[in-house]
Design an enzyme around this catalytic site. Structure first.
Site, mmCIF file in Angstrom:
data_model
loop_
_atom_site.group_PDB
_atom_site.id
_atom_site.type_symbol
_atom_site.label_atom_id
_atom_site.label_comp_id
_atom_site.label_asym_id
_atom_site.label_seq_id
_atom_site.Cartn_x
_atom_site.Cartn_y
_atom_site.Cartn_z
ATOM 1 N N ASP A 87 0.848 -1.198 0.000
ATOM 2 C CA ASP A 87 0.000 0.000 0.000
ATOM 3 C C ASP A 87 0.887 1.254 0.000
ATOM 4 O O ASP A 87 0.643 2.211 -0.745
ATOM 5 C CB ASP A 87 -0.890 0.048 1.249
ATOM 6 N N THR A 97 -7.111 -4.604 0.106
ATOM 7 C CA THR A 97 -5.883 -5.073 0.782
ATOM 8 C C THR A 97 -6.094 -6.441 1.427
ATOM 9 O O THR A 97 -5.215 -7.299 1.393
ATOM 10 C CB THR A 97 -5.415 -4.039 1.835
HETATM 11 MG MG LIG Z 1 -6.470 0.975 -0.113
#
Ligand SMILES: [Mg+2]
Length: 331
Positions: A52, A123
Site C-alpha cells: 500500500d 488489501t
Molecule cells: Mg487501499
C-alpha cells in the site's frame, strides 16, 4: 516534446496516470510474490501492507514530479519517505485516444484539479490467495470543481500469463464526455443484459442485517457478492451487474473517485442513498468518508432503486454522520 506540451493537461495527466498505475501494479505483484507483505491491521477488517505504502509513494511522487501544482490525496496520508524510482513516461495509446477532449476540459490548469488515490484497493484480498487477487485494484481519480471527471482503474492480477510466469494487468481509464476505455481493447460498450432482473453487486465481507434487508426488498433483483470497491465498480463496466450498492458508510472518496469517473463516462451515475452526489473537494467542512452510502448505476438516474431504501437505514446513516462529525470536532 514540444508537441506533447500542446496536448491538453488532462490528456497528458491520464496518459501519465496509466503508466504510473502500471508501475504500481508491478510493485503489488512483486511484493505479493516475495511473500514479505508486512501486514498490519489498521482497524477491524482493515489492513495495510508494505505494498500500500510503496504503491502510493510511486503514484504521488511520480505525478508530483510531472505536475507540480496538482493537489493529490492518498489513502495512506502524507508519506515522508524518500522515493526516487519515478515513473515519468506517457502512455501512447491514451495520448492518441484522448487527444480530442470535450471543450470544457481543453484549458484546465493543474491547480484546478484534485487527484484521489487508493494505492491498493482490496488489501484484505491482497493478503489472501491468488484466487481472490483479481479483486485487487489501484484506483486514481481526477476531480474538477468537486466532481470526478477522469479516472484510471488498474487490476494487477487480471490474468495469469504462462509464458512470463506472471500475472498481467487490465487497465481501464475514462474521461467523462469522452468514454471509458480498456487500454488493450479500446472503447468500452457495455452490453445490455437480456435478463429482466436487476443485478446488484454488493459487499461480501461487510454485510449487516439492515443492508441485507434493504437490498433484498428491491423488487426483481438478485445480489452478487464481491470484494473491493474498484472491483465491484468494474462489474458494471463489464456488464455483469446493473448496480453497485452499499447503503451505509464504509468507503471513502479515494475508493470512489476513479470508479465514479469511469461509470459516468459510460453514461451512468453515482449518488448516496438520498440521491445526492458527493463533493470531491477537500476541505475541513467536507467529510472524506462516503457516510451516506453509495449507489452506482449504469443508468443516468438511479431513482428506481433508491426509492426503496427504508427509513431505518436512512436514520442509521444520518446518526453515523453525526457521530463522525462529533468525533472530528473532538479531535
Ligand atoms: Mg487501499
Amino acid at each position: 516534446m514540444s508537441s506533447l506540451n500542446n496536448l491538453p493537461l488532462l490528456t497528458r495527466l491520464i496518459a501519465a496516470t496509466v503508466q504510473v498505475s502500471q508501475k504500481s501494479a508491478r510493485i503489488l505483484r512483486e511484493i505479493k510474490k516475495s511473500g514479505e507483505l508486512n501486514v498490519r491491521e489498521k482497524g477491524v477488517n482493515d489492513y495495510v501492507t508494505k505494498a500500500d505504502f510503496l504503491s502510493q509513494l510511486n503514484i504521488i511522487k511520480s505525478l508530483e514530479k510531472q505536475f507540480p501544482k496538482l493537489r493529490i490525496y492518498g489513502e495512506e496520508g502524507e508519506l515522508k519517505d524518500n522515493y526516487t524510482d519515478l515513473e515519468l513516461s506517457l502512455n501512447e495509446t491514451v495520448l492518441k485516444e484522448a487527444k480530442n477532449l470535450p471543450d470544457i476540459y481543453q484549458n484546465l490548469q493543474e491547480e484546478d484539479l484534485l487527484v484521489w488515490v487508493d494505492p491498493l484497493d482490496g488489501t484484505k484480498e491482497y493478503t489472501m490467495g491468488y484466487d481472490v487477487a483479481q479483486e485487487v485494484t489501484v484506483l486514481i481519480g481526477v476531480a474538477y470543481k468537486g466532481r470526478p471527471i477522469a479516472g484510471v482503474v488498474n487490476q494487477p492480477f487480471y490474468q495469469f500469463d504462462k509464458e512470463s510466469d506472471s500475472y498481467l494487468s487490465r487497465v481501464l481509464w475514462g474521461i467523462v464526455g469522452l468514454g471509458t476505455f480498456d487500454l488493450n481493447n479500446g472503447k468500452v460498450n457495455v452490453e445490455k443484459s437480456d435478463e429482466n432482473i436487476l443485478r446488484i453487486v454488493t459487499t461480501r465481507s461487510h454485510m449487516t442485517d439492515l443492508v441485507k434487508k434493504n437490498l433484498t426488498q428491491i423488487p426483481n433483483s438478485k445480489m452478487i457478492h464481491a470484494g473491493g470497491a474498484g472491483y465491484k465498480a468494474l462489474a458494471l463496466v463489464d456488464g455483469k451487474a446493473d448496480y453497485y450498492i452499499y447503503p451505509k458508510d464504509g468507503t471513502k472518496r479515494w475508493d470512489t473517485c476513479g470508479p465514479e469517473a469511469l461509470i459516468k463516462a459510460l453514461g451512468g451515475c453515482m449518488t448516496d442513498i438520498f440521491g445526492n452526489e458527493y463533493s470531491y473537494e477537500k476541505n475541513a467542512e467536507i467529510l472524506e468518508e462516503n457516510c451516506n452510502g453509495i449507489v452506482f448505476s449504469l443508468k443516468e438516474d438511479n431513482s428506481e432503486v433508491i426509492k426503496y431504501f427504508t427509513q431505518d437505514i436512512k436514520d442509521q446513516v444520518l446518526s453515523e454522520v453525526n457521530k463522525l462529525k462529533q468525533s472530528k470536532l473532538n479531535q
